[in-house]
Motif scaffolding. Structure first.
Motif, mmCIF file in Angstrom:
data_model
loop_
_atom_site.group_PDB
_atom_site.id
_atom_site.type_symbol
_atom_site.label_atom_id
_atom_site.label_comp_id
_atom_site.label_asym_id
_atom_site.label_seq_id
_atom_site.Cartn_x
_atom_site.Cartn_y
_atom_site.Cartn_z
ATOM 1 N N LEU A 152 51.736 51.906 20.189
ATOM 2 C CA LEU A 152 51.765 53.356 20.322
ATOM 3 C C LEU A 152 50.811 54.045 19.369
ATOM 4 O O LEU A 152 50.432 55.198 19.608
ATOM 5 N N GLY A 153 50.417 53.393 18.314
ATOM 6 C CA GLY A 153 49.472 53.974 17.376
ATOM 7 C C GLY A 153 48.036 53.511 17.596
ATOM 8 O O GLY A 153 47.186 53.778 16.742
ATOM 9 N N ARG A 154 47.765 52.865 18.725
ATOM 10 C CA ARG A 154 46.436 52.299 18.980
ATOM 11 C C ARG A 154 45.793 52.928 20.206
ATOM 12 O O ARG A 154 46.470 53.446 21.091
ATOM 13 N N THR A 155 44.460 52.862 20.243
ATOM 14 C CA THR A 155 43.719 53.162 21.455
ATOM 15 C C THR A 155 42.975 51.907 21.878
ATOM 16 O O THR A 155 42.705 51.012 21.056
ATOM 17 N N PHE A 156 42.618 51.855 23.171
ATOM 18 C CA PHE A 156 41.998 50.668 23.757
ATOM 19 C C PHE A 156 40.754 51.102 24.523
ATOM 20 O O PHE A 156 40.751 52.136 25.199
ATOM 21 N N GLY A 157 39.705 50.302 24.411
ATOM 22 C CA GLY A 157 38.432 50.661 25.012
ATOM 23 C C GLY A 157 38.445 50.681 26.523
ATOM 24 O O GLY A 157 37.723 51.470 27.156
ATOM 25 N N THR A 158 39.254 49.825 27.115
ATOM 26 C CA THR A 158 39.315 49.732 28.571
ATOM 27 C C THR A 158 40.753 49.482 29.011
ATOM 28 O O THR A 158 41.596 49.067 28.209
ATOM 29 N N ASP A 159 40.999 49.697 30.298
ATOM 30 C CA ASP A 159 42.302 49.368 30.849
ATOM 31 C C ASP A 159 42.579 47.878 30.709
ATOM 32 O O ASP A 159 43.709 47.461 30.421
ATOM 33 N N GLY A 160 41.536 47.080 30.912
ATOM 34 C CA GLY A 160 41.689 45.633 30.795
ATOM 35 C C GLY A 160 42.113 45.202 29.404
ATOM 36 O O GLY A 160 42.906 44.261 29.249
ATOM 37 N N ALA A 161 41.599 45.887 28.381
ATOM 38 C CA ALA A 161 41.986 45.548 27.006
ATOM 39 C C ALA A 161 43.472 45.833 26.775
ATOM 40 O O ALA A 161 44.164 45.091 26.063
ATOM 41 N N TYR A 162 43.965 46.896 27.393
ATOM 42 C CA TYR A 162 45.389 47.215 27.266
ATOM 43 C C TYR A 162 46.243 46.166 27.979
ATOM 44 O O TYR A 162 47.261 45.714 27.448
ATOM 45 N N LYS A 198 51.289 56.117 27.321
ATOM 46 C CA LYS A 198 51.840 57.449 27.537
ATOM 47 C C LYS A 198 53.012 57.749 26.605
ATOM 48 O O LYS A 198 53.311 58.917 26.349
ATOM 49 N N ALA A 199 53.694 56.727 26.132
ATOM 50 C CA ALA A 199 54.886 56.944 25.310
ATOM 51 C C ALA A 199 54.517 57.572 23.971
ATOM 52 O O ALA A 199 53.566 57.149 23.307
ATOM 53 N N ARG A 200 55.290 58.570 23.559
ATOM 54 C CA ARG A 200 55.033 59.276 22.310
ATOM 55 C C ARG A 200 55.833 58.631 21.188
ATOM 56 O O ARG A 200 57.063 58.492 21.275
ATOM 57 N N GLU A 201 55.124 58.259 20.122
ATOM 58 C CA GLU A 201 55.787 57.529 19.039
ATOM 59 C C GLU A 201 56.896 58.352 18.404
ATOM 60 O O GLU A 201 57.946 57.800 18.039
ATOM 61 N N GLU A 202 56.723 59.657 18.283
ATOM 62 C CA GLU A 202 57.775 60.460 17.648
ATOM 63 C C GLU A 202 59.056 60.435 18.472
ATOM 64 O O GLU A 202 60.165 60.424 17.918
#
Length: 292
Positions: A152-162, A198-202
């Motif tokens: 939840l605290g990360r971003t990913f360069g592509t959908d495939g990476a996720y 999409k999930a919000r960490e808070e």
């Protein structure tokens, strides 16, 4: 399998995104886990008899409901389930299920509005969890949820990476299938090059702390259950290994003292595959037959 219809249904203060699987007249309502979405019930819905429709909301702070305002908390989610049941069950009570945190929410909803539901299926959740006095609740969540929370605290360069991040999850990767992949891809949002959950960490942390500190409320709910209920639980936990989410001693304590809650161990499952893998067939069969 046809993809679910996406609906926006009214709850207090707005609407929730709800996925509708199936077109039958018998109505089921299902609540997902702490970092999940309604798409987690895709495998179960596909295995329900044709006369069923399963409605799986994205809870506040998740999926298509990520932008919904708080407050969060299990009571708020339970109230949302009751409002949805009132809306969907104009012809009578609806069937209710919940997985993981969703099982605790479903339990609270069934205790709050028993006239709205004709059965309750708890899937690897719903029983009070022992937490040591003075424990750091966020540390407990970090240790328990592991990769599910870390993403939840990360971003990913592509959908495939996720997708690859989830493929490396020890409870999911060895059992990878189309339902798991659809569940993962549904969770994606954000701009190109910075994709995220999409999930919000808070929301997740608020609800997680609430779950860990509400054992007495769950105990009271279990002792006054008035709808036919069943617990299905997995022998392996969130990382695909022991201990399970619900330890044997906890299951024995609550199913032994309450004749309203029989339990069944679903062999060959872990906390996620009980819903997203081959055991989903058993979950669907038990849900459809419960209370009959």
């Amino acid at each position: 399998m046809n993809e679910p219809a996406e609906l926006d249904l009214p709850v207090e203060g707005g609407t929730l995104r709800v996925l509708r699987f199936g077109r039958g007249p018998r109505i089921a309502l299902a609540a997902h886990g702490i970092t999940g979405s309604g798409m987690s019930f895709r495998a179960v819905a596909r295995r329900l008899p044709d006369e069923w429709s399963l409605f799986a909301p994205d809870l506040r702070g998740r999926g298509g409901s990520a932008g919904n305002p708080g407050p969060y908390g299990l009571d708020r989610h339970a109230l949302d389930l009751c409002r949805l049941a009132e809306h969907l069950g104009a012809g009578g009570p609806v069937a209710l299920a919940g997985h993981s945190m969703g099982a605790y929410i479903a339990l609270r909803a069934a205790a709050r509005g028993p006239e709205l539901f004709d059965r309750l299926l708890l899937v690897d959740g719903g029983l009070p969890l022992p937490v040591p006095p003075g424990a750091d609740l966020d540390a407990v969540l970090d240790d328990t949820l592991g990769p599910a929370l870390a993403r939840l605290g990360r971003t990913f360069g592509t959908d495939g990476a996720y997708v690859d991040f989830f493929r490396a999850h020890p409870a999911l990767g060895p059992h990878w299938n189309a339902d798991i992949e659809r569940y993962v891809r549904y969770d994606l949002t954000g701009p190109r090059g910075a994709r995220r959950s999409k999930a919000r960490e808070e929301a997740v942390r608020h609800d997680g702390r609430d779950l860990l500190t509400s054992a007495d409320l769950f105990a009271a709910d279990l002792t006054r259950l008035s709808v036919p209920a069943l617990l299905l639980h997995a022998p392996l936990g969130m990382l695909g290994q022991e201990p399970p989410m619900l330890r044997a001693s906890v299951v024995e304590r609550w199913t032994g003292r309450s004749s309203c809650l029989p339990a069944e161990l679903i062999e060959g499952s872990n906390h996620y595959t009980i819903l997203l893998g081959a055991p989903a067939k058993t979950v669907a069969e038990r849900f459809a037959a419960l209370g009959g």
